[in-house]
Design a protein around this motif. Structure first.
Motif, PDB file in Angstrom:
ATOM      1  N   CYS A  69       7.169   2.465  -0.075  1.00 16.01           N
ATOM      2  CA  CYS A  69       6.273   2.544  -1.230  1.00 16.01           C
ATOM      3  C   CYS A  69       5.725   3.961  -1.378  1.00 16.01           C
ATOM      4  O   CYS A  69       5.093   4.490  -0.466  1.00 16.01           O
ATOM      5  N   ILE A  70       5.971   4.558  -2.529  1.00 17.18           N
ATOM      6  CA  ILE A  70       5.515   5.920  -2.832  1.00 17.18           C
ATOM      7  C   ILE A  70       4.135   5.879  -3.489  1.00 17.18           C
ATOM      8  O   ILE A  70       3.265   6.690  -3.181  1.00 17.18           O
ATOM      9  N   GLU A  71       3.928   4.942  -4.407  1.00 19.92           N
ATOM     10  CA  GLU A  71       2.620   4.690  -5.040  1.00 19.92           C
ATOM     11  C   GLU A  71       2.374   3.196  -4.966  1.00 19.92           C
ATOM     12  O   GLU A  71       3.237   2.398  -5.347  1.00 19.92           O
ATOM     13  N   ALA A  72       1.194   2.802  -4.483  1.00 17.38           N
ATOM     14  CA  ALA A  72       0.868   1.388  -4.269  1.00 17.38           C
ATOM     15  C   ALA A  72       1.354   0.533  -5.428  1.00 17.38           C
ATOM     16  O   ALA A  72       1.258   0.934  -6.596  1.00 17.38           O
ATOM     17  N   GLN A 113       0.868  -1.172   0.000  1.00 16.70           N
ATOM     18  CA  GLN A 113       0.000   0.000   0.000  1.00 16.70           C
ATOM     19  C   GLN A 113       0.910   1.229   0.000  1.00 16.70           C
ATOM     20  O   GLN A 113       2.071   1.147   0.426  1.00 16.70           O
ATOM     21  N   THR A 114       0.400   2.351  -0.480  1.00 16.23           N
ATOM     22  CA  THR A 114       1.174   3.587  -0.409  1.00 16.23           C
ATOM     23  C   THR A 114       1.609   3.816   1.034  1.00 16.23           C
ATOM     24  O   THR A 114       0.800   3.692   1.958  1.00 16.23           O
ATOM     25  N   GLY A 121       3.754   0.270  -9.519  1.00 12.69           N
ATOM     26  CA  GLY A 121       3.991   1.119  -8.368  1.00 12.69           C
ATOM     27  C   GLY A 121       5.300   1.880  -8.468  1.00 12.69           C
ATOM     28  O   GLY A 121       6.059   1.749  -9.428  1.00 12.69           O
TER      29      GLY A 121
END
Length: 107
Positions: free
Chosen positions: A89-92, A37-38, A58
């Protein structure tokens, strides 16, 4: 059916905002997906296994041996044995990791 085979394909919590599932395994090689997840964090760690990582989707800030690099879909790299590494994580997204030999601690 063995306990090991029952774990294949099942998502297992692997930290805050992170799940993993073993996709295939043999004593010599293991394929594992990590779903983030983000904001999810793969805590800095090391292990004796050689690891390859493929970013299916991601965006991640990935740290290896103290150097952080932004990685995204399509990126792929190898992590040598006993090298400290982790990510945020920056974007899921989803990472596909291969380990040699198999990571018995994931079974």
């Amino acid at each position: 059916m063995s306990e090991t085979s029952e774990l294949i394909g099942k998502w297992v919590p692997s930290g805050e905002g992170v799940e993993r599932r073993v996709r295939a395994e043999d004593p010599a090689l293991m394929v594992v997906e990590f779903r983030f997840q983000t904001g999810g964090v793969g805590t800095l760690h090391s292990h004796p296994h050689v690891q390859s990582t493929y970013v299916e989707r991601g965006v991640f800030d990935f740290t290896m041996d103290g150097k952080t690099t932004r990685i995204s879909a399509g990126d792929c790299f190898v992590i040598p044995s006993n090298t400290e590494h982790g990510c945020t994580c920056i974007e899921a997204g989803l990472l596909v990791d291969c380990f040699t030999p198999r990571r018995d601690d994931f079974l």
